[in-house]
Write an enzyme that holds these catalytic residues in place. Sequence first.
Site, PDB file in Angstrom:
ATOM      1  N   GLU A  59     -11.751   6.480   5.643  1.00 41.33           N
ATOM      2  CA  GLU A  59     -12.194   5.465   4.685  1.00 41.33           C
ATOM      3  C   GLU A  59     -13.476   4.840   5.213  1.00 41.33           C
ATOM      4  O   GLU A  59     -13.645   4.671   6.415  1.00 41.33           O
ATOM      5  CB  GLU A  59     -11.098   4.408   4.502  1.00 41.33           C
ATOM      6  CG  GLU A  59      -9.938   4.960   3.693  1.00 41.33           C
ATOM      7  CD  GLU A  59      -8.800   3.960   3.534  1.00 41.33           C
ATOM      8  OE1 GLU A  59      -9.025   2.764   3.703  1.00 41.33           O
ATOM      9  OE2 GLU A  59      -7.680   4.417   3.244  1.00 41.33           O
TER      10      GLU A  59
ATOM     11  N   PHE B 157     -14.518   6.744  19.640  1.00 39.78           N
ATOM     12  CA  PHE B 157     -13.152   6.223  19.776  1.00 39.78           C
ATOM     13  C   PHE B 157     -12.872   5.648  21.157  1.00 39.78           C
ATOM     14  O   PHE B 157     -11.769   5.730  21.671  1.00 39.78           O
ATOM     15  CB  PHE B 157     -12.115   7.297  19.399  1.00 39.78           C
ATOM     16  CG  PHE B 157     -11.933   7.402  17.913  1.00 39.78           C
ATOM     17  CD1 PHE B 157     -10.866   6.778  17.302  1.00 39.78           C
ATOM     18  CD2 PHE B 157     -12.847   8.073  17.138  1.00 39.78           C
ATOM     19  CE1 PHE B 157     -10.715   6.837  15.932  1.00 39.78           C
ATOM     20  CE2 PHE B 157     -12.716   8.134  15.773  1.00 39.78           C
ATOM     21  CZ  PHE B 157     -11.646   7.500  15.159  1.00 39.78           C
TER      22      PHE B 157
ATOM     23  N   CYS C 188      -3.285   4.968   7.914  1.00 42.93           N
ATOM     24  CA  CYS C 188      -2.927   6.276   8.487  1.00 42.93           C
ATOM     25  C   CYS C 188      -2.408   6.224   9.921  1.00 42.93           C
ATOM     26  O   CYS C 188      -1.282   6.650  10.170  1.00 42.93           O
ATOM     27  CB  CYS C 188      -4.124   7.207   8.392  1.00 42.93           C
ATOM     28  SG  CYS C 188      -4.480   7.662   6.698  1.00 42.93           S
TER      29      CYS C 188
ATOM     30  N   LYS D 121     -11.055  -1.921   8.930  1.00 47.36           N
ATOM     31  CA  LYS D 121     -12.307  -1.491   9.554  1.00 47.36           C
ATOM     32  C   LYS D 121     -13.443  -1.750   8.581  1.00 47.36           C
ATOM     33  O   LYS D 121     -13.188  -2.056   7.407  1.00 47.36           O
ATOM     34  CB  LYS D 121     -12.233  -0.027   9.983  1.00 47.36           C
ATOM     35  CG  LYS D 121     -12.156   0.957   8.834  1.00 47.36           C
ATOM     36  CD  LYS D 121     -12.236   2.360   9.387  1.00 47.36           C
ATOM     37  CE  LYS D 121     -12.283   3.398   8.303  1.00 47.36           C
ATOM     38  NZ  LYS D 121     -12.374   4.752   8.791  1.00 47.36           N
TER      39      LYS D 121
HETATM   40  P1  NAD Z   1      -2.879   5.470  -2.071  1.00 48.48           P
HETATM   41  O1  NAD Z   1      -1.690   4.608  -2.000  1.00 48.48           O
HETATM   42  O2  NAD Z   1      -4.238   4.879  -2.037  1.00 48.48           O
HETATM   43  O3  NAD Z   1      -2.794   6.407  -3.381  1.00 48.48           O
HETATM   44  C1  NAD Z   1      -1.641   7.051  -3.818  1.00 48.48           C
HETATM   45  C2  NAD Z   1      -1.611   7.025  -5.338  1.00 48.48           C
HETATM   46  O4  NAD Z   1      -0.498   7.804  -5.805  1.00 48.48           O
HETATM   47  C3  NAD Z   1      -1.427   5.636  -5.938  1.00 48.48           C
HETATM   48  O5  NAD Z   1      -2.487   5.364  -6.831  1.00 48.48           O
HETATM   49  C4  NAD Z   1      -0.078   5.712  -6.663  1.00 48.48           C
HETATM   50  O6  NAD Z   1      -0.030   4.929  -7.850  1.00 48.48           O
HETATM   51  C5  NAD Z   1      -0.009   7.198  -6.980  1.00 48.48           C
HETATM   52  N1  NAD Z   1       1.337   7.686  -7.320  1.00 48.48           N
HETATM   53  C6  NAD Z   1       2.529   7.356  -6.785  1.00 48.48           C
HETATM   54  N2  NAD Z   1       3.512   8.058  -7.388  1.00 48.48           N
HETATM   55  C7  NAD Z   1       2.931   8.849  -8.308  1.00 48.48           C
HETATM   56  C8  NAD Z   1       3.413   9.802  -9.243  1.00 48.48           C
HETATM   57  N3  NAD Z   1       4.713  10.066  -9.351  1.00 48.48           N
HETATM   58  N4  NAD Z   1       2.529  10.408 -10.035  1.00 48.48           N
HETATM   59  C9  NAD Z   1       1.216  10.138  -9.952  1.00 48.48           C
HETATM   60  N5  NAD Z   1       0.689   9.255  -9.095  1.00 48.48           N
HETATM   61  C10 NAD Z   1       1.539   8.610  -8.270  1.00 48.48           C
HETATM   62  O7  NAD Z   1      -2.706   6.508  -0.869  1.00 48.48           O
HETATM   63  P2  NAD Z   1      -3.875   7.286  -0.075  1.00 48.48           P
HETATM   64  O8  NAD Z   1      -4.464   6.406   0.954  1.00 48.48           O
HETATM   65  O9  NAD Z   1      -4.762   7.979  -1.050  1.00 48.48           O
HETATM   66  O10 NAD Z   1      -3.008   8.376   0.708  1.00 48.48           O
HETATM   67  C11 NAD Z   1      -2.421   9.483   0.063  1.00 48.48           C
HETATM   68  C12 NAD Z   1      -1.977  10.482   1.132  1.00 48.48           C
HETATM   69  O11 NAD Z   1      -3.108  10.957   1.854  1.00 48.48           O
HETATM   70  C13 NAD Z   1      -1.033   9.881   2.181  1.00 48.48           C
HETATM   71  O12 NAD Z   1      -0.120  10.860   2.579  1.00 48.48           O
HETATM   72  C14 NAD Z   1      -1.970   9.557   3.333  1.00 48.48           C
HETATM   73  O13 NAD Z   1      -1.319   9.551   4.562  1.00 48.48           O
HETATM   74  C15 NAD Z   1      -2.960  10.696   3.253  1.00 48.48           C
HETATM   75  N6  NAD Z   1      -4.280  10.413   3.822  1.00 48.48           N
HETATM   76  C16 NAD Z   1      -4.865   9.206   3.615  1.00 48.48           C
HETATM   77  C17 NAD Z   1      -6.135   8.967   4.142  1.00 48.48           C
HETATM   78  C18 NAD Z   1      -6.804   7.625   3.947  1.00 48.48           C
HETATM   79  O14 NAD Z   1      -7.774   7.366   4.661  1.00 48.48           O
HETATM   80  N7  NAD Z   1      -6.357   6.788   3.028  1.00 48.48           N
HETATM   81  C19 NAD Z   1      -6.800   9.956   4.870  1.00 48.48           C
HETATM   82  C20 NAD Z   1      -6.190  11.187   5.021  1.00 48.48           C
HETATM   83  C21 NAD Z   1      -4.924  11.405   4.502  1.00 48.48           C
END
Ligand code: NAD
Length: 437
Positions: free
Chosen positions: A153, A250, A261, A322
């Site tokens: 992010e 880091f 995360c 961050k």
């Molecule tokens: P987030 O919470 O920002 O987004 C998830 C979205 O999924 C939400 O908008 C939610 O409303 C939606 N959702 C939930 N149930 C649903 C359904 N049944 N149908 C459709 N949409 C649905 O989460 P994120 O930060 O984007 O993370 C998502 C995944 O990616 C996680 O596993 C996380 O660990 C991984 N990840 C995140 C990052 C990061 O920096 N945020 C980086 C790499 C990996």
Amino acid sequence: MKIAVVGTGYVGLVTGTCFAETGNTVTCIDIDQEKIKKLQNGQITIYEPGLEQLFERNTKQGRLTFTTNLSEGIKEAKMIFLALPTPPGEDGSADLKYVLKVAEDLGPLLTEYTVIVDKSTVPVGTAEKVRAKIATGCKVEFDVISNPEFLREGVAVEDFMKPDRVVIGTSSEKAKKITETLYAPFVRQGNPVIFMDERSAELTKYAANAFLAAKITFMNEIANLCELLGADVDAVRKGIGTDSRIGKRFLFAGIGYGGSCFPKDVQALAKSSKDAKYDFKMLNAVMDVNHSQKTKLVPAMKKYFGGSLKGKTIAVWGLAFKPHTDDIREAPALYNIEEFLKEGATVKAHDPEGAENVKKIFGDKIQYTETPYQAVEGADAVFIATEWPEFRTPDFDKLSSLLKSKVIFDGRNLYELQMMKDLGYSYFSIGREAVNG
Ligand code: NAD
């Protein structure tokens, strides 16, 4: 290629937008109606540098659309990306209910061969579970592959458009070919697409995050030792970071890692290890140290004010976990604000992007200001929780005229010690000499 992304949060929206940018037709799906309505109306739902411009261009050109309807959203999609939440369950494991629910719903909706991609961070064995859920209601051929996401992010667009590497876990040649074609524009400079088995791909994501969390934590422990031994962690950082085996990144000491995360992924890997009957001792130490590191400056602050913060006003600079993001999940600032309020202090906080999200947690228990200086007006101390660039070179004369006492507690080591001494500040940071102005 026609692509669907299920889950339109930080990862889903960046993934969908960047795939549209390289010419694919993308539909992003979410169950959050308000979020989808905003996106359909051309309003971006997260702060991420560079994203808005791509979002506008691709929505205008019709390559990027949004819906709450799964069956409509996946129509004709060759690939369906699952970018769904995997939050920690009560026992620390990654909760797969969102991923498995969508997998179950997808089965009967598939009408031709489709590649389903796990982009969420999921424990080893999840692709098999997703495959089994889809298979119960599905009449056509499909593949489930693992493609963990490594974007950060704050620089998510850059990371997605020019990834260090793309990791793909699959044993299907058909899925491999389709995925290779999709990612080709992103790795033109020669960065690798690394193919492996799906279990190794799933573990790669956890190993990367746990390693980085451990690197930060190691440096925080060195910082704590520096304070006791009279050494300076910044000097030590430079001394070791120039060793190419260690690397410069880091290594910055501070009040711990947060975010959506690292905390949850370290916890989930510890749980997976425990389930596998392996005692991964290092992970437990990383979690313990990081927990206490977050509020490390609170005792120093209490000591400075004669044992109590009661009646004091603390200006908190930085709320996001961050800089360059509005994400406040597990942000160290929140843990410190909690402590300040418990101690009977008043909190005035400023963050360039994170305040709206913090309002949902603290409401009017704390004050939110438009500028960093408004937070400092009449405050007894400044507490720095996030290294936003605008905090790096403040007007120190203005600061001292607004502050009741000339003291800064810096959880991110933003200022040179000599400068703070020359300016006559009391200055407490991490792993460095305390300056008593
Ligand atoms: P987030 O919470 O920002 O987004 C998830 C979205 O999924 C939400 O908008 C939610 O409303 C939606 N959702 C939930 N149930 C649903 C359904 N049944 N149908 C459709 N949409 C649905 O989460 P994120 O930060 O984007 O993370 C998502 C995944 O990616 C996680 O596993 C996380 O660990 C991984 N990840 C995140 C990052 C990061 O920096 N945020 C980086 C790499 C990996």
